[in-house]
Structure formats: C-alpha cells, structure tokens
Write an enzyme that holds these catalytic residues in place. Structure first.
Site: not given
Ligand code: PLP
Length: 451
Positions: A154, A256, A284
């Site tokens: 994701y 990511d 996060k």
């Molecule tokens: N990338 C990864 C690996 C994630 O787990 C998430 C959210 O869980 C995102 C991007 C998106 O981040 P946000 O919820 O801060 O938009």
C-alpha cells in the site's frame, strides 16, 4: 457470553459516541481504516488518552497498545521529550511562516544523518503526499512514465499508486503476470497503462519485465518489508536485485518507508537490509506521533527539485510542529542500545505468542522482526500477497483480536495489519500480553473443538 455482548457491556460510552459521530462524520470515524468495514465491529472503541505503551478508551478500559496509531506512535503516547519540544517551539516561534527557518534546517540535518539514502529532504504532511511526489519526480527525472509496483503493498491513496493492494487474485490473473486492478472506485482506469504490477519476492517475474520493458521504467516502488500485508520480509537477495536492475536500466528505485522508516533500526529498512534506494518516503515514526512526512533521496535524485525544474510545494510543508517533532524524535531514537533492547523484547513477544498458540493446538507462525510483526494462524511461510491471501485465516484472527481486546490488549482486527512494539513497551507489557494470549488461545481452541 458472545464477544458482542461482552463488548457492548464494556463500552457504552464508545457506543454512544459512535452513534453521535455517525450523524456528522461518514461511517463515524475520520479515516475508513477506523470503521466497521475495516474490522472495527460492532463499532470502534473511542479513545480518551494514551501514555507510553498504554491507551485508555472513554469507558476507562486500559489497553496495552500494539496499534500505535497504525504506526506513528513509535515512542509511545505523549513521549515527554517530543511533546515538550513541540509545545516549546510553538510557544516560542509560532506555527507556520510560509518561509524557511532554523529549526527546519536542524530537522533536515538530523534526518540526513540518520537515513543512509537521504542526502536531501523535504518535509510534507502525509505519506500519500510524499509518495505522490516521489512517483512524479521519478517520472520527471527519467522522462519515462512506467511504474512498477507490487501486489499487497500500500502506498497511500493517490490515483497513480492506489492499485492492486489487497487484490482479488481472480481479478488480477496469474501471479507471474498480474493485471493492475484499481483499489477502489474513482481511480481513472486508463492509468493501468502506466503501471506494471508484480508479485513480490519473485525474482523471475521482475527479471523478465526488466528484460522486456526496463528502458521504459521510470521507477520501481516498493515497501522494503511489506507491513501492509502482515509484515513480510524480503527474501535474501531480492532488494539487491531490485537495486541492480533499476540501476542497469536507468530507472529509479523508491523505497516507501512510510511505515518501515525508523522501525527496525534508526536508518530504517534500507539500513537494516543494506540496500540504498534513489528516493525514500517517510512518515509514521518520523515525528514520534506528530503528523509529518518526508520525501528524500540522493543529491542526484533530488536535483530537479534543487534546481527548481520540479516544483514541490505545500502550504503546511515543514511547519514548526513538524520540524520540532522530527528534530526531537531523531534525538530520542539515537539512544545507544534502544533498538537492540526493543527488538529483543518484540521477539520475546512474537516467539511467545507462537509457542502459546501451538501449545493450545492452533497452527501459528510469526512474520516480521521484533518491533513489528504479525501472527498468522498458519505454519506456511508467507512471501507475498498471493501466499498471504491463500493462508490467511481471517475468522480465527478476528476471534483472537476479540478475545485479546476483552483482556486489555489492543491491535488491529485485520490479519493483514501488524502488531507494533514501540520503543517504550517493557517486560511488564509483554508479560500481560502473553498472559492474556494464554487465555485467549484456550478460548479459540475450545471454539474450534466445538465448531
Ligand atoms: N505508504 C505506506 C507504506 C503506508 O503504509 C501508508 C499508510 O499506511 C502510506 C504510504 C500512506 O500514508 P498516509 O496514510 O500518511 O497518507
């Protein structure tokens, strides 16, 4: 007594707030990930406050918290150093200038010092924003448009990457040549032509696509460990292969690290696995619980931004709350021995859970690594989305979540999420959790015997 009866009896305040919230907030919560549709049935517990590794709902029930806000509360709730740094900075400086300032420079320097693949960094507001920038920047830099992403990962909710997360294999076709499937309505389907979706941890399909289309590829984007499908680690050599073939074909490698950042160790998954991407997204964990994200990379990878040929903007980028939180969090994470201690603690928990489940006669294994892992009610190795989908026992996992919640242990109700162990959980938390699990597994085993 059923779970539902027990839950209703323990959470009248949550129920009342849920009914009230549902009138003004769609589905009663600020993110779809917090709703009944995402496993929080019959309604989510409404929280009152958190401190350290514990969180308390509006009915006064206390939980050992392994949800950690879905990842950001890496230092537990209300870490005194970070909370004080943010409060002091806001009262001393303000919140937002629309211009650069000293604390922003300090925060950037600390992130650059911590994360191996980052020589330059921009702060922004959410992981989705950071990923959107990374993907467009890779396209701008390479002059190409094809992006490779993987099933089960994701990367946020932007149209360009909101594809093939927890995809139905029936819709996605064979695992060696999956079709991109939009993850929800409203995504323009013509974007399918800009994507190749692959099965992760499968070197052959990646090699084949790079042989066939490598020179069209702008970027390969990957979680460096798949925390969005219950914590799958890369097979030895896999991340290295992504690095080697992207370099060979002039494509950019994007890690990511929105969740993996600062999780196994301070330099993130890229430090842990020893593979350096061109671009990294962080969120996060970066702000110790305060809302902040970042896009960073090598000087080369960030050159279009530096030279003004790519405009990366955002009113709230690098505001005072963010930069104070980042600077203080980087300092706290630098404590010698911190990660070693917490990884060992997390491994005591994951190993203990597997052993207790097996003692109760339940199949069990743990995927992950200390400070993040997931318990699977299967003894099969899980290496990618297709295997996760095949081996997940959703009904049993939900029952486990329910029995643990009633015993004061909180984690996400869905199998494809994770248990996060913060850097302030301690042995008492783990003891309490293992005691609760002993009882919960007995209930599950008895259910199975009857069922
Ligand atoms: N990338 C990864 C690996 C994630 O787990 C998430 C959210 O869980 C995102 C991007 C998106 O981040 P946000 O919820 O801060 O938009």
């Amino acid at each position: 007594m059923t779970f539902e009866d027990a839950y209703l009896a323990r959470t009248p305040g949550s129920r009342e707030l849920f009914e009230r919230a549902s009138k003004t907030i769609p589905a009663g919560a600020g993110s779809s990930a917090r709703t009944v549709g995402f496993g929080w049935a019959p309604y989510p517990p409404f929280m009152h406050d958190g401190r350290g590794s514990r969180i308390r709902d509006v009915d006064g029930n206390e939980y050992v918290d392994y949800l950690l806000g879905l990842g950001p509360m890496i230092l537990g709730h209300r870490h005194p150093t970070v909370t004080r740094a943010v409060a002091d900075a806001v009262s001393e400086y303000g919140t937002c200038f629309g211009l650069p300032y000293r604390l922003e420079v300090e925060a950037a320097e600390k992130v650059v010092e911590a994360v191996p693949g980052i020589e330059q960094v921009r702060f922004t507001n959410s992981g989705s924003e950071a990923v959107g920038t990374a993907v467009r920047l890779a396209r701008a830099t390479t002059g190409r448009r094809l992006v490779i992403r993987f099933e089960g990962h994701y990367h946020g909710w932007q149209d360009t990457v909101y594809w093939s997360n927890h995809v139905d294999p029936e819709l996605a076709g064979p695992s060696d040549r999956p079709r991109p499937v939009a993850a929800g309505p409203g995504v323009p389907l013509e974007l399918a032509d800009t994507l190749v979706v692959l099965t992760w941890n499968d070197p052959d399909s990646f090699r084949r696509v790079m042989d066939e289309r490598g020179d069209e590829v702008a970027a390969v984007i990957t979680e460096a460990a798949v925390f969005n499908t219950g914590c799958i680690l890369p097979e030895p050599g896999y991340l290295e292969l992504l690095r080697e073939l992207t370099t060979r074909h002039g494509a950019m490698l994007i890690f990511d690290e929105v969740i993996t950042g600062f999780r196994f160790c301070r330099g993130g998954a890229q430090e842990w696995f020893g593979v350096t991407p061109d671009l990294t997204t962080l969120a996060k964990g970066l702000g110790g619980g305060f809302p902040v994200a970042a896009i960073g990379g090598s000087r080369d990878a960030m050159s279009m931004v530096a030279e003004g040929r790519y405009s990366h903007s955002g009113t709230y980028n690098a505001n005072v709350v963010q930069c104070a939180a980042v600077a203080a969090t980087m300092d706290v994470l630098a404590e010698p021995g911190l990660y070693e201690r917490q990884r060992a603690l997390g491994e005591r928990l994951s190993g203990g859970l597997v052993e207790l489940a097996r003692q109760a006669g339940l199949p069990a294994s743990a995927e992950g690594l200390g400070t993040v892992f997931q318990l699977w009610f299967s003894e099969e190795r899980i290496r990618n989305w297709r295997e996760a989908d095949a081996y997940a026992d959703h009904a049993l996992f939900t029952r486990w979540y329910q029995e643990m919640l009633l015993r004061g242990v909180l984690f996400h109700p869905l199998q494809f999420e994770n248990l996060f162990v913060s850097l302030v959980h301690d042995d008492e938390d783990i003891d309490l959790t293992l005691d609760a699990a002993t009882q919960a597994f007995e209930v599950l085993a008895a259910d199975r015997a009857v069922g």
